[in-house]
Design a protein around this motif. Structure first.
Motif, mmCIF file in Angstrom:
data_model
loop_
_atom_site.group_PDB
_atom_site.id
_atom_site.type_symbol
_atom_site.label_atom_id
_atom_site.label_comp_id
_atom_site.label_asym_id
_atom_site.label_seq_id
_atom_site.Cartn_x
_atom_site.Cartn_y
_atom_site.Cartn_z
ATOM 1 N N ARG A 1 59.727 92.864 4.862
ATOM 2 C CA ARG A 1 60.985 92.952 4.132
ATOM 3 C C ARG A 1 62.037 93.635 4.994
ATOM 4 N NH1 ARG A 1 59.642 97.714 -0.352
ATOM 5 N NH2 ARG A 1 59.819 99.484 1.091
ATOM 6 N N ASP A 2 63.289 93.392 4.619
ATOM 7 C CA ASP A 2 64.429 94.079 5.216
ATOM 8 C C ASP A 2 65.186 94.715 4.061
ATOM 9 O OD1 ASP A 2 67.004 94.739 6.187
ATOM 10 O OD2 ASP A 2 66.827 93.267 7.792
ATOM 11 N N ASN A 3 65.057 96.007 3.926
ATOM 12 C CA ASN A 3 65.662 96.686 2.777
ATOM 13 C C ASN A 3 67.180 96.552 2.787
ATOM 14 O OD1 ASN A 3 63.079 97.416 2.102
ATOM 15 N ND2 ASN A 3 63.271 99.519 2.860
ATOM 16 N N ALA A 4 67.770 96.620 3.950
ATOM 17 C CA ALA A 4 69.222 96.547 4.041
ATOM 18 C C ALA A 4 69.749 95.183 3.594
ATOM 19 C CB ALA A 4 69.672 96.843 5.465
ATOM 20 N N LYS A 5 68.979 94.150 3.854
ATOM 21 C CA LYS A 5 69.383 92.794 3.454
ATOM 22 C C LYS A 5 68.815 92.410 2.096
ATOM 23 C CE LYS A 5 69.834 91.033 8.159
ATOM 24 N NZ LYS A 5 69.383 90.010 9.135
ATOM 25 N N ASN A 6 68.001 93.287 1.506
ATOM 26 C CA ASN A 6 67.358 93.005 0.215
ATOM 27 C C ASN A 6 66.619 91.667 0.253
ATOM 28 O OD1 ASN A 6 67.044 94.544 -2.191
ATOM 29 N ND2 ASN A 6 68.172 92.972 -3.324
ATOM 30 N N THR A 7 65.835 91.507 1.287
ATOM 31 C CA THR A 7 65.187 90.233 1.577
ATOM 32 C C THR A 7 63.715 90.451 1.889
ATOM 33 O OG1 THR A 7 67.261 89.293 2.408
ATOM 34 C CG2 THR A 7 65.222 88.240 3.124
ATOM 35 N N VAL A 8 62.918 89.517 1.417
ATOM 36 C CA VAL A 8 61.482 89.508 1.667
ATOM 37 C C VAL A 8 61.154 88.276 2.506
ATOM 38 C CG1 VAL A 8 59.202 89.385 0.605
ATOM 39 C CG2 VAL A 8 61.008 90.720 -0.489
ATOM 40 N N TYR A 9 60.230 88.422 3.440
ATOM 41 C CA TYR A 9 59.887 87.346 4.351
ATOM 42 C C TYR A 9 58.411 86.990 4.237
ATOM 43 C CZ TYR A 9 64.247 88.946 6.458
ATOM 44 O OH TYR A 9 65.554 89.332 6.665
ATOM 45 N N LEU A 10 58.143 85.713 4.505
ATOM 46 C CA LEU A 10 56.768 85.234 4.639
ATOM 47 C C LEU A 10 56.637 84.570 5.995
ATOM 48 C CD1 LEU A 10 53.937 84.421 3.397
ATOM 49 C CD2 LEU A 10 55.035 82.237 2.830
ATOM 50 N N GLN A 11 55.616 84.943 6.711
ATOM 51 C CA GLN A 11 55.288 84.267 7.959
ATOM 52 C C GLN A 11 53.839 83.804 7.893
ATOM 53 O OE1 GLN A 11 55.361 86.396 11.943
ATOM 54 N NE2 GLN A 11 57.056 84.968 12.233
#
Length: 124
Positions: free
Chosen positions: A73-83
């Motif tokens: 995740r990137d807290n600053a972008k409020n985004t969660v990622y899947l790889q």
């Protein structure tokens, strides 16, 4: 109202790495008690829980996918990622991100919010 929006490449070749993004609005991904899961649905099959990143940053994965999957995740972008690496044709599915309170796993009735899903096709 929390909203989730998945995005990704659509078409990936076998053996390549898939990277998907879940952009969250209307609420912080670090808010206490919330868990952010990735779930997928292959064509003609049921939902499959893949893994989760919790509000505190801890992660857990489905045993069958753990060796190939990473959630961050990137807290600053409020985004969660899947790889997911080493993709196979059987990884073709609609991929969803979903949020729940204090729960992650295959009881999909317990999820409060869902994205609309993004189609991923693995083909050469």
């Amino acid at each position: 109202q929390v909203q989730l929006q998945e995005s990704g490449p659509g078409l990936v070749k076998p053996s390549q790495t898939l990277s998907l993004t879940c952009t969250v609005s209307g609420g912080s991904i670090t808010i206490n008690s919330y868990a952010w899961s990735w779930i997928r649905q292959p064509p003609g099959k049921g939902l499959e829980w893949m893994g989760v990143i919790n509000f505190d940053g801890s992660t857990y994965y489905s045993p069958s996918l753990k060796s190939r999957t990473s959630i961050s995740r990137d807290n600053a972008k409020n985004t969660v990622y899947l790889q997911m690496n080493s993709l196979k044709p059987e990884d073709t599915a609609v991929y969803y991100c979903a949020a729940s309170t204090y729960y992650s796993g295959p009881d999909y009735r317990k999820y409060d919010y869902w994205g609309q899903g993004t189609q991923v096709t693995v083909s050469s």
